[in-house]
Design a protein around this motif. Structure first.
Motif, mmCIF file in Angstrom:
data_model
loop_
_atom_site.group_PDB
_atom_site.id
_atom_site.type_symbol
_atom_site.label_atom_id
_atom_site.label_comp_id
_atom_site.label_asym_id
_atom_site.label_seq_id
_atom_site.Cartn_x
_atom_site.Cartn_y
_atom_site.Cartn_z
ATOM 1 N N ASP A 88 6.994 9.575 -8.616
ATOM 2 C CA ASP A 88 6.659 9.517 -7.276
ATOM 3 C C ASP A 88 4.974 9.541 -6.920
ATOM 4 O O ASP A 88 4.327 8.535 -6.376
ATOM 5 N N LEU A 89 4.335 10.600 -7.747
ATOM 6 C CA LEU A 89 3.249 10.828 -7.551
ATOM 7 C C LEU A 89 2.245 9.642 -8.211
ATOM 8 O O LEU A 89 1.302 9.140 -7.608
ATOM 9 N N ASP A 90 2.762 9.386 -9.571
ATOM 10 C CA ASP A 90 2.176 8.394 -10.017
ATOM 11 C C ASP A 90 2.241 6.962 -9.334
ATOM 12 O O ASP A 90 1.073 6.193 -9.232
ATOM 13 N N ALA A 91 3.341 6.742 -8.413
ATOM 14 C CA ALA A 91 3.210 5.364 -7.729
ATOM 15 C C ALA A 91 2.517 5.247 -6.789
ATOM 16 O O ALA A 91 1.788 4.356 -6.403
ATOM 17 N N VAL A 92 2.365 6.470 -5.968
ATOM 18 C CA VAL A 92 1.467 6.698 -4.797
ATOM 19 C C VAL A 92 -0.042 6.471 -5.251
ATOM 20 O O VAL A 92 -0.940 5.682 -4.708
ATOM 21 N N ALA A 99 -5.638 -0.528 -5.301
ATOM 22 C CA ALA A 99 -6.291 -0.922 -4.113
ATOM 23 C C ALA A 99 -7.877 -0.728 -4.136
ATOM 24 O O ALA A 99 -8.614 -1.726 -3.899
ATOM 25 N N MET A 100 -8.461 0.272 -5.044
ATOM 26 C CA MET A 100 -9.701 0.337 -4.861
ATOM 27 C C MET A 100 -10.452 -0.344 -5.822
ATOM 28 O O MET A 100 -11.587 -0.835 -5.750
ATOM 29 N N ASN A 168 1.213 -0.947 3.520
ATOM 30 C CA ASN A 168 1.924 -1.670 2.499
ATOM 31 C C ASN A 168 3.112 -1.061 1.825
ATOM 32 O O ASN A 168 3.676 -1.608 1.034
ATOM 33 N N SER A 169 3.731 0.056 2.587
ATOM 34 C CA SER A 169 4.929 0.697 2.083
ATOM 35 C C SER A 169 6.279 0.431 2.884
ATOM 36 O O SER A 169 7.203 1.034 2.941
ATOM 37 N N GLY A 170 6.091 -0.715 3.826
ATOM 38 C CA GLY A 170 7.218 -1.209 4.624
ATOM 39 C C GLY A 170 8.425 -1.838 3.552
ATOM 40 O O GLY A 170 8.076 -2.255 2.432
ATOM 41 N N GLN A 171 9.611 -2.225 4.052
ATOM 42 C CA GLN A 171 10.391 -2.900 3.435
ATOM 43 C C GLN A 171 10.118 -4.336 3.273
ATOM 44 O O GLN A 171 9.357 -4.888 4.067
ATOM 45 N N ILE A 172 10.756 -4.821 2.125
ATOM 46 C CA ILE A 172 10.871 -6.285 2.315
ATOM 47 C C ILE A 172 11.741 -6.903 3.222
ATOM 48 O O ILE A 172 13.056 -6.677 3.140
ATOM 49 N N ALA A 515 13.738 10.851 -2.286
ATOM 50 C CA ALA A 515 14.831 11.377 -1.343
ATOM 51 C C ALA A 515 14.350 11.558 0.109
ATOM 52 O O ALA A 515 13.039 12.007 0.065
ATOM 53 N N ASP A 516 15.012 11.822 0.926
ATOM 54 C CA ASP A 516 14.747 12.030 2.210
ATOM 55 C C ASP A 516 14.407 13.700 2.379
ATOM 56 O O ASP A 516 13.531 13.990 3.520
ATOM 57 N N ASP A 517 14.666 14.418 1.562
ATOM 58 C CA ASP A 517 14.334 15.852 1.598
ATOM 59 C C ASP A 517 13.396 16.225 0.543
ATOM 60 O O ASP A 517 13.126 17.159 0.162
ATOM 61 N N ALA A 518 12.817 15.229 -0.238
ATOM 62 C CA ALA A 518 11.851 15.668 -1.226
ATOM 63 C C ALA A 518 10.446 15.810 -0.789
ATOM 64 O O ALA A 518 10.254 15.699 0.490
ATOM 65 N N GLU A 519 9.654 16.322 -1.696
ATOM 66 C CA GLU A 519 8.280 16.731 -1.054
ATOM 67 C C GLU A 519 7.582 15.365 -0.511
ATOM 68 O O GLU A 519 7.520 14.278 -0.785
ATOM 69 N N ALA A 520 7.047 15.906 0.675
ATOM 70 C CA ALA A 520 6.223 14.775 1.535
ATOM 71 C C ALA A 520 4.872 14.529 0.721
ATOM 72 O O ALA A 520 3.968 15.595 0.640
ATOM 73 N N LEU A 521 4.681 13.141 0.670
ATOM 74 C CA LEU A 521 3.274 12.668 0.012
ATOM 75 C C LEU A 521 2.654 12.092 0.865
ATOM 76 O O LEU A 521 3.117 11.692 2.227
ATOM 77 N N VAL A 522 1.411 11.460 0.763
ATOM 78 C CA VAL A 522 0.751 10.864 1.633
ATOM 79 C C VAL A 522 1.561 9.500 2.301
ATOM 80 O O VAL A 522 1.210 8.945 3.263
ATOM 81 N N THR A 523 2.430 8.968 1.421
ATOM 82 C CA THR A 523 3.103 8.065 1.745
ATOM 83 C C THR A 523 4.685 8.114 1.012
ATOM 84 O O THR A 523 4.608 8.850 -0.172
ATOM 85 N N ARG A 524 5.694 7.722 1.615
ATOM 86 C CA ARG A 524 7.038 7.931 0.935
ATOM 87 C C ARG A 524 7.040 6.317 0.093
ATOM 88 O O ARG A 524 7.203 5.390 0.576
ATOM 89 N N PRO A 525 6.887 6.635 -1.242
ATOM 90 C CA PRO A 525 7.016 5.333 -2.154
ATOM 91 C C PRO A 525 8.447 4.546 -1.994
ATOM 92 O O PRO A 525 9.408 5.266 -2.035
ATOM 93 N N ARG A 526 8.164 3.509 -2.132
ATOM 94 C CA ARG A 526 9.161 2.150 -2.502
ATOM 95 C C ARG A 526 8.713 0.975 -2.897
ATOM 96 O O ARG A 526 7.667 0.332 -2.504
#
Length: 669
Positions: A88-92, A99-100, A168-172, A515-526
């Motif tokens: 999850d951290l790796d993805a974010v 992006a940079m 960019n984290s919205g659903q397809i 998960a919905d109860d996982a640690e909140a990151l700057v975005t919720r990855p998907r």
């Protein structure tokens, strides 16, 4: 305030590799983040994994250097993350890096505000300026100076990056195109346009083994009979199997080839690659009878069981790219070494066979073994390979990352169970059962999964969607391979937890990776795209599609609706970027085919079950047992005391058959 290196208590072999660094590394935690707030300093986030060659290089050049460490310790809170433990951290932060900079990779080097928002990202930085890159010390000094004197610029940059990540984290969205034969044809045609016909594979260097994509293409061939598609699968499978990316004497595949010809690998061997490729080569051998595919499947299974199996019957994550800091030294040979080991005649013969000459294909006149053609004398080849392997085993060996990752072990269970059943190798099925039992005993507690363990210690990282989805698919594979209903119960428990905690309730068929109860990151990855491993979204859809036929009617409709909703969203991927949806293609092909189901009503050993396993297309659901012993066998009796096979496509079933010839004909329709 945190101080000193705190990695010695980690369950990650990668983090333990850095436990002796003079850098005051911390594990990712609320305490570490709060320390950055208290000290009013930025965070240096370094992400990598144990088998990563350039991670080792940067560690030796910079993180073991006392001067660099002093600069880091004085001006940053330094956090080290194993990307395999925390995808999850790796993805974010990989998304932020891409992006940079326009590209990503490991080691990943990110600078964050104390609120964990990225403001500058990169990958490897050298100890001295090189190739337009600043030295790592220069970068650290510049970042620290900017933080202390131009902090508004830092916050402006982080705000812009975070906004872009969230946008960019919205659903397809769902596509106007349905999942049907026309979309499959267009997707496959698009993939074939990208094939490197001369050398196999897709695109140029570096080349990665496209296991899931080839599985999807193979299923398309089984449905359509397209000779062009089968030729593409066979070309790439043969090119990889004959190249240096495949270990010609020990079995198993390296992570990728640095060249377009599959000659020189990046030597790390990952569990997930070998699990996906075992599934592919086993399937290809079953469909075509190709002896090369069969040999590679057998050797890859042997590699998993011999070199990656842990003491508890699960599978380790990887073998390192380096041996004692030197990349590939375990695996490369010179002509003189072959003669020393094998004697003059066999040594010269082996040098010609394996393309080992004085020029070398790798470094310092060394060569990685290839096998452009099968030898005329296979017995001599086997004897030579066994002797070379026994000598190679006496060389210093690459390190092994013994971390047991739930998702990747799920892939291995599925491959061993599916291919073992299809090729009549019950010992592979037995190994899959042992691993599955161990994962449920150690990683599954109170209805939830943990990501990984090391030895007897289960890590604190919670499971992500791919852990749930891969274990669900594995449980269903074990259900079909063993007929034991406990695997149905376990698969349902995993799927129900995935639906509760990972499904997007506002957009059916869309999934979050955390998960919905996982640690909140700057975005919720998907990320629904398939990459080195199938995405969590495509794999949970595979599990739902398979489970629909294998669970009681009161829950099957729910699973089927979610599978259909997931495929409806995948249509956009298959329409516009099919190479990024290799596993989606495999799942979609199974759906378009029916999905196909075979229920064999029998008592005791079943010849019809063996026929079904040997001849059914990839993605077919197969169960055998007494009438009413499982959901797929409900109200399906034997016929006049003889075993009977019921072949169904979706909700439409053929008349039951009782002979092998009739069953094969039914499967081929």
């Amino acid at each position: 305030m945190l101080g000193a290196n705190a990695l010695e208590v980690s369950t990650s072999p990668y983090l333990l590799q850095h436990a002796d660094n003079p850098v005051h590394w911390q594990q990712w935690s609320l305490e570490a983040l709060n320390s950055a707030v208290e000290r009013d300093v930025p965070i240096l986030l370094s992400i990598g994994y144990s088998a990563c060659h350039w991670c080792h290089v940067m560690a030796h050049e910079s993180f073991e250097d006392e001067t660099v460490a002093a600069l880091l310790n004085a001006n940053f809170v330094c956090i080290k993350v194993d990307r395999e433990e925390r995808p999850d951290l790796d993805a974010v932060y990989m998304n932020a890096t891409v992006a940079m900079t326009g590209q990503g990779g490991w080691p990943m080097t990110c600078f964050l505000t104390p609120d964990a928002e990225p403001f500058y990202c990169g990958t490897y930085f050298p100890p001295r300026p090189r190739g337009g890159m600043p030295s790592f010390e220069q970068l650290l000094t510049a970042i620290s100076d900017t933080w202390n004197t131009r902090r508004e610029e830092v916050f402006d940059a982080s705000a812009a990056i975070v906004a872009a990540l969230r946008n960019n984290s919205g659903q397809i969205p769902t596509s106007d195109r349905p999942i049907d034969v026309d979309l499959m044809a267009d997707a496959v045609a698009s993939v074939l346009e990208d094939e490197d016909v001369d050398r196999g594979g897709f695109g140029g260097a570096p080349k990665f083994p496209p296991g899931a994509l080839l599985e999807g293409l193979l299923r398309h061939y089984e449905r359509t009979g397209s000779a062009a598609v089968l030729e593409t699968v066979q070309r790439t499978a043969a090119a990889m199997a004959r190249g240096g990316i495949y270990d010609q004497i020990g079995g198993g595949f390296a992570r990728y080839s640095v060249d377009a010809e599959w000659v020189v690998p990046h030597f790390e061997k990952m569990l997930y690659d070998n699990a996906l490729l075992l599934r592919l080569y086993g399937h290809l051998a079953r469909v075509t009878g190709d002896p090369l595919a069969l040999r590679v499947a057998e050797a890859t299974a042997g590699f998993l069981l011999r070199e990656l199996r842990t003491d508890n019957g699960c599978f380790a994550s990887a073998l390192d790219a380096d041996t004692d800091g030197v990349e590939g030294s375990t695996y490369a040979w010179t002509p003189e070494q072959l003669v020393d080991v094998l004697g003059f005649e066999d040594g010269v013969w082996a040098a010609g066979l394996f393309v080992v000459d004085s020029a070398g294909t790798f470094e310092a006149g060394m060569s990685v073994l290839q096998l452009p053609e099968d030898p005329d004398d296979l017995e001599r080849y086997r004897r030579v390979a066994e002797l070379l392997l026994s000598v190679r085993d006496q060389r210093p060996q690459p390190g092994r990352d013994d971390k047991v990752v739930t998702a990747w072990n799920g892939l291995a269970i599925t491959a061993l169970a599916e291919v073992g059943a299809g090729l009549g190798r019950p010992e592979w099925v037995d190994a899959a059962v042992v691993c599955g039992e161990q994962i449920f005993a150690t990683h599954f507690e109170n209805g939830r999964l943990r990501r990984a363990s090391l030895g007897t210690h289960v890590g604190v990282a919670t499971g992500v969607l791919e852990d749930y989805s891969c274990l669900a698919v594995a449980s269903l594979a074990l259900l079909q391979a063993t007929g034991e209903e406990i695997w149905s119960i376990r698969a349902r428990a995993i799927l129900d937890a995935a639906i509760e905690h990972f499904a997007d309730p506002e957009h059916p068929g869309s999934w979050f990776d955390t998960a919905d109860d996982a640690e909140a990151l700057v975005t919720r990855p998907r990320d629904p795209l398939d990459n080195a491993t199938p995405s969590g979204a495509s794999t949970v859809t595979e599990a739902l599609l398979t489970a629909e036929a294998l669970v009681p009617l009161e829950v099957s409709a729910r699973y089927g609706e979610l599978a259909s909703a997931g495929l409806a969203r995948a249509a956009l991927i298959l329409d516009r970027a099919p190479r990024s949806g290799g596993h989606w293609l495999a799942v979609a092909e199974a759906s378009v085919r029916g999905p196909l189901q075979v229920a064999v009503s029998s008592v005791g050993n079943s010849r019809l079950l063996a026929v079904a396993r040997a001849n059914a297309p990839g993605g077919t659901t197969i169960m055998a047992g007494a009438e009413n012993s499982s959901a797929l066998l409900a109200d399906r009796p034997m016929i006049d005391g003889n075993e009977a096979a019921y072949v169904c496509r979706g909700f439409v079933c053929d008349r039951p058959v009782t002979t092998e010839v009739a069953l094969i004909a039914a499967l081929q329709r």
